[in-house]
Design a protein around this motif. Structure first.
Motif: not given
Ligand code: FAD
Length: 347
Positions: A106-119
């Protein structure tokens, strides 16, 4: 043998709680309308195979309306993305080809999910209510400062969802006022997404922070030639009455004859008769096979929470008053050590 009475609903005590709002300050956030709904579905995969529960999450996203994009992360994500691109209702696949995402941390997936959601300015982020989804999404919700809606079994509208609680004894209709809605999806409540003719486009996912102090060490997975419990057509499940792991062989023999998986109650797991990966119920797996055979299982509500949506339920119990008979379609009252060998011989 008798055909047990099936209650009009399998959760007779179910209460419907409407408009349990997860309200947050609305002056800070906008409301999603049908026009601006777009979903990002997080794809769970392993060894190049898409997890079946992701197909159900895709169907839930389709019910929200609007565009459905998918996010595939990991070193094998290119090949997996090709499969995802052919699934309805996916219109775009975001690909994050990086080995850092291989073990579902989760520590690496969560920032990716957030970056994708924002983009992509997605109004919804959707993932299956699997161990992976339950692990990853709360961290993404915290980073986005929104309230996750967990384990949804229905989509009423883009902001209103149905979810069970109290081990399925009550059903809440939950409205989320958050601008971004993060949902985990109960896979047995939605059909699996099917194929589409034209493959969706693929593009690179936005980059995100992948460094973490958490390190993946290893995993130990119980290997079995039998069907996966979560997807099996038939589940043969045993309880405390089996009395030993040796006696569970009776169930394995029957399961092998009918091409089924073996499950268990928590009492059987706690007694050490079977591995806890076989536990069905509130604190175990949730299954909805075509046929569920409960053998020597009393039918505690925590067990029913994991199997009551099975299409046909058969109960074998020496106590004719056992609660399991209240939800069983067919009941056999008698000693399992006599009935199961006879049944195995005859099927
Ligand atoms: C917070 C919480 C979470 C829980 N989560 C789960 C969960 O996820 N899954 C789960 O299963 N439980 C869960 N439990 C436990 C649950 O409450 C029950 O204790 C458990 O399901 C009982 O298991 P059982 O039916 O095998 O055993 P029992 O309740 O002991 O029932 C055994 C049954 O076998 C029958 N029997 C005995 N001998 C024979 C025989 N020879 N032939 C035929 N029938 C026979 C008896 O009549 C009886 O009905 C949870 C409990 C709590 C508090």
């Amino acid at each position: 043998m008798f055909a047990a009475r099936r209650f009009a609903t399998r959760a007779p005590a179910a209460a419907h709680w409407n408009a349990l709002s997860l309200a947050r300050p609305t002056f800070l956030r906008g409301y999603a309308t049908a026009g601006d709904v777009s979903s990002l579905v997080i794809v769970e995969h392993k060894d190049g195979q898409i997890a079946p529960s992701t197909l159900n999450a895709l169907s839930a996203a389709a019910k929200l309306g609007g565009q459905v994009h998918a996010l595939v992360a990991g070193s094998s994500s290119d090949a997996v993305a090709d499969q995802v691109a052919k699934l309805a209702p996916v219109s775009k696949v975001l690909v994050a080809s990086d080995a850092a995402y291989d073990h579902g941390l989760p520590e690496v997936h969560a920032p990716l999910i957030v970056a994708a959601q924002k983009a992509g300015s997605y109004s919804h982020v959707v993932v299956a209510h699997s161990a992976f989804g339950k692990n990853v999404l709360p961290r993404a919700a915290a980073l986005l400062d929104v309230a996750q809606v967990s384990d949804i079994t229905g989509v009423e509208s883009a902001d209103t969802f149905v979810r069970p609680f109290y081990a399925g004894n009550a059903i809440a209709t939950v409205k989320s006022n958050d601008a971004v809605k993060l949902l985990t999806v109960r896979s047995t409540a939605f059909p699996a997404a099917g194929a589409q003719d034209a493959a969706a486009a693929k593009e690179a996912a936005p980059t995100a922070e992948t460094s973490t102090t958490t390190q993946w060490i290893k995993e130990e997975i119980a290997k079995s030639d039998r069907p996966d419990l979560a997807n099996a057509r038939v589940v043969i499940s045993g309880g405390r009455a089996l009395k030993s792991s040796e006696n569970f062989e009776l169930l394995y023999t029957l399961a092998d004859k009918v091409g089924g998986a073996v499950g268990a109650s928590r009492a059987a797991v706690d007694a050490g008769y079977v591995d806890n990966s076989l536990q069905i119920g509130q604190t175990g797996k949730i299954v909805a096979p075509e046929l569920y055979v409960a053998i020597g299982i009393s039918g505690a509500i925590q067990h029913l929470a994991g199997m009551k949506d099975s299409k046909v339920i058969v109960a074998i119990n020496k106590d004719g008053e056992a609660p399991i008979f209240q939800i069983a379609d067919y009941g056999l009252v008698g000693d399992l050590f006599k009935i199961v060998p006879e049944l195995t011989e005859k099927v």
